[in-house]
Design a protein around this motif. Sequence first.
Motif, mmCIF file in Angstrom:
data_model
loop_
_atom_site.group_PDB
_atom_site.id
_atom_site.type_symbol
_atom_site.label_atom_id
_atom_site.label_comp_id
_atom_site.label_asym_id
_atom_site.label_seq_id
_atom_site.Cartn_x
_atom_site.Cartn_y
_atom_site.Cartn_z
ATOM 1 N N ALA A 116 -5.769 -12.733 -6.719
ATOM 2 C CA ALA A 116 -4.652 -11.860 -6.371
ATOM 3 C C ALA A 116 -4.987 -11.033 -5.135
ATOM 4 O O ALA A 116 -4.144 -10.835 -4.257
ATOM 5 C CB ALA A 116 -4.313 -10.950 -7.554
ATOM 6 N N GLY A 117 -6.222 -10.546 -5.061
ATOM 7 C CA GLY A 117 -6.639 -9.801 -3.875
ATOM 8 C C GLY A 117 -6.583 -10.644 -2.622
ATOM 9 O O GLY A 117 -6.191 -10.174 -1.540
ATOM 10 N N SER A 118 -6.965 -11.919 -2.738
ATOM 11 C CA SER A 118 -6.890 -12.829 -1.603
ATOM 12 C C SER A 118 -5.447 -13.017 -1.149
ATOM 13 O O SER A 118 -5.152 -13.065 0.050
ATOM 14 C CB SER A 118 -7.514 -14.174 -1.980
ATOM 15 O OG SER A 118 -7.415 -15.097 -0.918
ATOM 16 N N GLN A 119 -4.526 -13.119 -2.126
ATOM 17 C CA GLN A 119 -3.110 -13.233 -1.787
ATOM 18 C C GLN A 119 -2.604 -11.967 -1.109
ATOM 19 O O GLN A 119 -1.790 -12.024 -0.177
ATOM 20 C CB GLN A 119 -2.295 -13.494 -3.060
ATOM 21 C CG GLN A 119 -2.602 -14.791 -3.761
ATOM 22 C CD GLN A 119 -1.979 -15.993 -3.068
ATOM 23 O OE1 GLN A 119 -1.357 -15.868 -2.026
ATOM 24 N NE2 GLN A 119 -2.166 -17.167 -3.641
ATOM 25 N N ILE A 120 -3.090 -10.814 -1.555
ATOM 26 C CA ILE A 120 -2.695 -9.556 -0.929
ATOM 27 C C ILE A 120 -3.147 -9.514 0.529
ATOM 28 O O ILE A 120 -2.404 -9.084 1.421
ATOM 29 C CB ILE A 120 -3.261 -8.355 -1.720
ATOM 30 C CG1 ILE A 120 -2.533 -8.227 -3.067
ATOM 31 C CG2 ILE A 120 -3.144 -7.056 -0.927
ATOM 32 C CD1 ILE A 120 -3.139 -7.211 -4.004
ATOM 33 N N PHE B 274 2.441 -4.566 -0.097
ATOM 34 C CA PHE B 274 2.398 -5.864 -0.746
ATOM 35 C C PHE B 274 1.972 -5.732 -2.202
ATOM 36 O O PHE B 274 2.497 -6.417 -3.083
ATOM 37 C CB PHE B 274 1.435 -6.785 0.010
ATOM 38 C CG PHE B 274 1.828 -8.221 -0.025
ATOM 39 C CD1 PHE B 274 2.816 -8.714 0.810
ATOM 40 C CD2 PHE B 274 1.214 -9.096 -0.906
ATOM 41 C CE1 PHE B 274 3.183 -10.048 0.781
ATOM 42 C CE2 PHE B 274 1.565 -10.437 -0.948
ATOM 43 C CZ PHE B 274 2.560 -10.910 -0.106
ATOM 44 N N THR B 275 1.024 -4.852 -2.475
ATOM 45 C CA THR B 275 0.538 -4.655 -3.842
ATOM 46 C C THR B 275 1.641 -4.126 -4.743
ATOM 47 O O THR B 275 1.730 -4.496 -5.921
ATOM 48 C CB THR B 275 -0.661 -3.698 -3.851
ATOM 49 O OG1 THR B 275 -1.683 -4.198 -2.996
ATOM 50 C CG2 THR B 275 -1.219 -3.526 -5.256
ATOM 51 N N VAL B 276 2.478 -3.248 -4.225
ATOM 52 C CA VAL B 276 3.614 -2.736 -5.013
ATOM 53 C C VAL B 276 4.544 -3.878 -5.417
ATOM 54 O O VAL B 276 4.990 -3.966 -6.569
ATOM 55 C CB VAL B 276 4.383 -1.659 -4.215
ATOM 56 C CG1 VAL B 276 5.671 -1.281 -4.939
ATOM 57 C CG2 VAL B 276 3.518 -0.434 -4.004
ATOM 58 N N ALA C 197 2.707 -15.566 -6.232
ATOM 59 C CA ALA C 197 1.470 -16.200 -6.702
ATOM 60 C C ALA C 197 0.451 -15.145 -7.129
ATOM 61 O O ALA C 197 -0.238 -15.300 -8.143
ATOM 62 C CB ALA C 197 0.887 -17.082 -5.605
ATOM 63 N N ALA C 198 0.354 -14.066 -6.360
ATOM 64 C CA ALA C 198 -0.544 -12.973 -6.743
ATOM 65 C C ALA C 198 -0.134 -12.376 -8.076
ATOM 66 O O ALA C 198 -0.985 -12.052 -8.922
ATOM 67 C CB ALA C 198 -0.550 -11.898 -5.658
ATOM 68 N N SER C 199 1.170 -12.244 -8.292
ATOM 69 C CA SER C 199 1.643 -11.665 -9.554
ATOM 70 C C SER C 199 1.310 -12.572 -10.737
ATOM 71 O O SER C 199 1.014 -12.087 -11.833
ATOM 72 C CB SER C 199 3.150 -11.414 -9.486
ATOM 73 O OG SER C 199 3.879 -12.632 -9.536
ATOM 74 N N LEU C 200 1.329 -13.883 -10.527
ATOM 75 C CA LEU C 200 0.949 -14.808 -11.603
ATOM 76 C C LEU C 200 -0.528 -14.654 -11.950
ATOM 77 O O LEU C 200 -0.910 -14.714 -13.129
ATOM 78 C CB LEU C 200 1.239 -16.247 -11.185
ATOM 79 C CG LEU C 200 2.686 -16.725 -11.337
ATOM 80 C CD1 LEU C 200 2.837 -18.126 -10.748
ATOM 81 C CD2 LEU C 200 3.112 -16.719 -12.791
ATOM 82 N N ASN C 201 -1.361 -14.467 -10.944
ATOM 83 C CA ASN C 201 -2.782 -14.248 -11.214
ATOM 84 C C ASN C 201 -3.005 -12.939 -11.967
ATOM 85 O O ASN C 201 -3.804 -12.887 -12.918
ATOM 86 C CB ASN C 201 -3.561 -14.244 -9.892
ATOM 87 C CG ASN C 201 -3.733 -15.632 -9.311
ATOM 88 O OD1 ASN C 201 -4.167 -16.554 -9.989
ATOM 89 N ND2 ASN C 201 -3.393 -15.801 -8.050
ATOM 90 N N ILE C 202 -2.311 -11.879 -11.558
ATOM 91 C CA ILE C 202 -2.416 -10.604 -12.273
ATOM 92 C C ILE C 202 -1.916 -10.761 -13.704
ATOM 93 O O ILE C 202 -2.547 -10.284 -14.667
ATOM 94 C CB ILE C 202 -1.604 -9.512 -11.540
ATOM 95 C CG1 ILE C 202 -2.235 -9.179 -10.179
ATOM 96 C CG2 ILE C 202 -1.491 -8.255 -12.404
ATOM 97 C CD1 ILE C 202 -3.586 -8.515 -10.259
ATOM 98 N N HIS C 203 -0.787 -11.433 -13.863
ATOM 99 C CA HIS C 203 -0.218 -11.649 -15.199
ATOM 100 C C HIS C 203 -1.203 -12.394 -16.091
ATOM 101 O O HIS C 203 -1.346 -12.082 -17.276
ATOM 102 C CB HIS C 203 1.091 -12.440 -15.065
ATOM 103 C CG HIS C 203 1.823 -12.607 -16.355
ATOM 104 N ND1 HIS C 203 2.852 -11.776 -16.746
ATOM 105 C CD2 HIS C 203 1.676 -13.512 -17.359
ATOM 106 C CE1 HIS C 203 3.309 -12.157 -17.924
ATOM 107 N NE2 HIS C 203 2.613 -13.214 -18.324
ATOM 108 N N THR C 204 -1.890 -13.383 -15.528
ATOM 109 C CA THR C 204 -2.863 -14.157 -16.296
ATOM 110 C C THR C 204 -3.994 -13.286 -16.803
ATOM 111 O O THR C 204 -4.376 -13.345 -17.986
ATOM 112 C CB THR C 204 -3.433 -15.291 -15.425
ATOM 113 O OG1 THR C 204 -2.380 -16.183 -15.053
ATOM 114 C CG2 THR C 204 -4.515 -16.062 -16.166
ATOM 115 N N ALA C 205 -4.552 -12.454 -15.920
ATOM 116 C CA ALA C 205 -5.650 -11.571 -16.317
ATOM 117 C C ALA C 205 -5.210 -10.590 -17.392
ATOM 118 O O ALA C 205 -5.912 -10.365 -18.391
ATOM 119 C CB ALA C 205 -6.184 -10.826 -15.090
#
Length: 461
Positions: free
Chosen positions: A147-151, A175-177, A321-329
């Motif tokens: 997610a950080g990489s996507q940010i 972007f993080t928001v 895509a970043a949100s999906l990674n955050i959601h997964t964690a």
Amino acid sequence: MINTYSPEVASQEKIDHTGYDASAEGDREEGFTGAGLPNDVFGKEDDHDIKYKTLSWPFVAVLMITEIVSNGMLSLPSSLNAVGMVPGVIVIAFLGVFATFTAWLLVEFKLRHPEVHTMGDAGYILFGPIGREVLSAGTILFAVCAAGSQILTGQLALTVLSDGKLCAVAFAGIFTVAVALCSFPRTLDNISWVCLVGGSSIIAAGIVAMVGAGVAPVDPGNVVIARATDFTTAFISITNPVFAYAGHFIFFILISEMKHPQDAMKAAWTLQIVSTALYIALAVVTYWYIGQGVASPSFLSLSPLWSKISFGLAIPNFFIAASLNIHTAVKLVFVRLFRRSRHIHSHTFLGWGVWTFLILLANVAAFLFATGIPIFNYLVGIAASLFAAWYTYGLAGAFWLHDTYHFKGGYSGWFKRPTMFALTVLTLLAGAFICVGGMYGTIYSLREASVAGELPPPFQC
């Protein structure tokens, strides 16, 4: 490939391998997906407020494409330049086939073990409590780093679009928001509709980038068919396509929220066909028209106008895509805390409070990692080598070996299937090779960047 799942076989395994005792508390219930499928992650949902098992396979395919076909593909043209066009295309195509094979092994394992929700649960089955903790921690670390990489990619896209008129850290914060808002829904079904935009946007961006390269070429035809290079340089370049396919760690979570898990392989086939075709087309066309000076990410090699158009189209994918990674964690931790309790399926204050806290914590961590750690890109490479190499490739072999041993006659089950036995052992070895080689390549690159003084300061504008 033939689906070897058998309800009669699976029904013999009544133990919840994730270590949860369904009878331990009064508010816990026995889960199921159907006759002969005990211990399903979310259980019966008929009377629940929040229903998870609602995804159809086309939407799962969209989620997979959005999460996997993302910023990783932007490094592929430079990989072709490093090793040559022909070897590069062969590697991308082979890895697409290989990732399809390991996806099938993961799906088969999930169908036999409906209690598996994450790689941590699978680790418990293979290696016991230590395996669960190690693979769970690896999933969280890799998901937050991804997610950080996507940010960072989103930050770069906004910087290109604005001609650098605002501090890069501010762009990362904006972007993080967006990532936090998109990752907030509790079920993947609510995210899947947004992912239609995310998946479409990255495909459109790739197509437009190819058009832009052709319309405004830089050094057309100045390519290398096959390049002789040292092992370190070649392997570092090859890790780009290796990790462009690295999204299998999310598969168990996606399948757990499907209405019909038996259709999961249809989604995986769709993902691999789309990703492999797009990867090869983008890499070849961009490299051919841009030439040996192609950059990574490749959108930076386009003319200013086409670069802005391509980045602009890709932005929805980057933050979704970043949100999906955050959601997964977050989903891993949340289900681990409240599995089979009412807080999973009901709108309770505790459930929503914990979910909100975890979403905010994961997004803040991704932002701080991405902007505050000078060696963050190298940390992503290390995390990918340590965990994604196993989640996408190596562990799939272990899943087949485990289930064949336990369900089909022990060691004789292996030797009665010599082709599959050989392929899965080679899969395990490939995971180990990618892990060790990726670690070596990343640490080597980090050392070179440090000596050259190329590491940026933290929170750099």
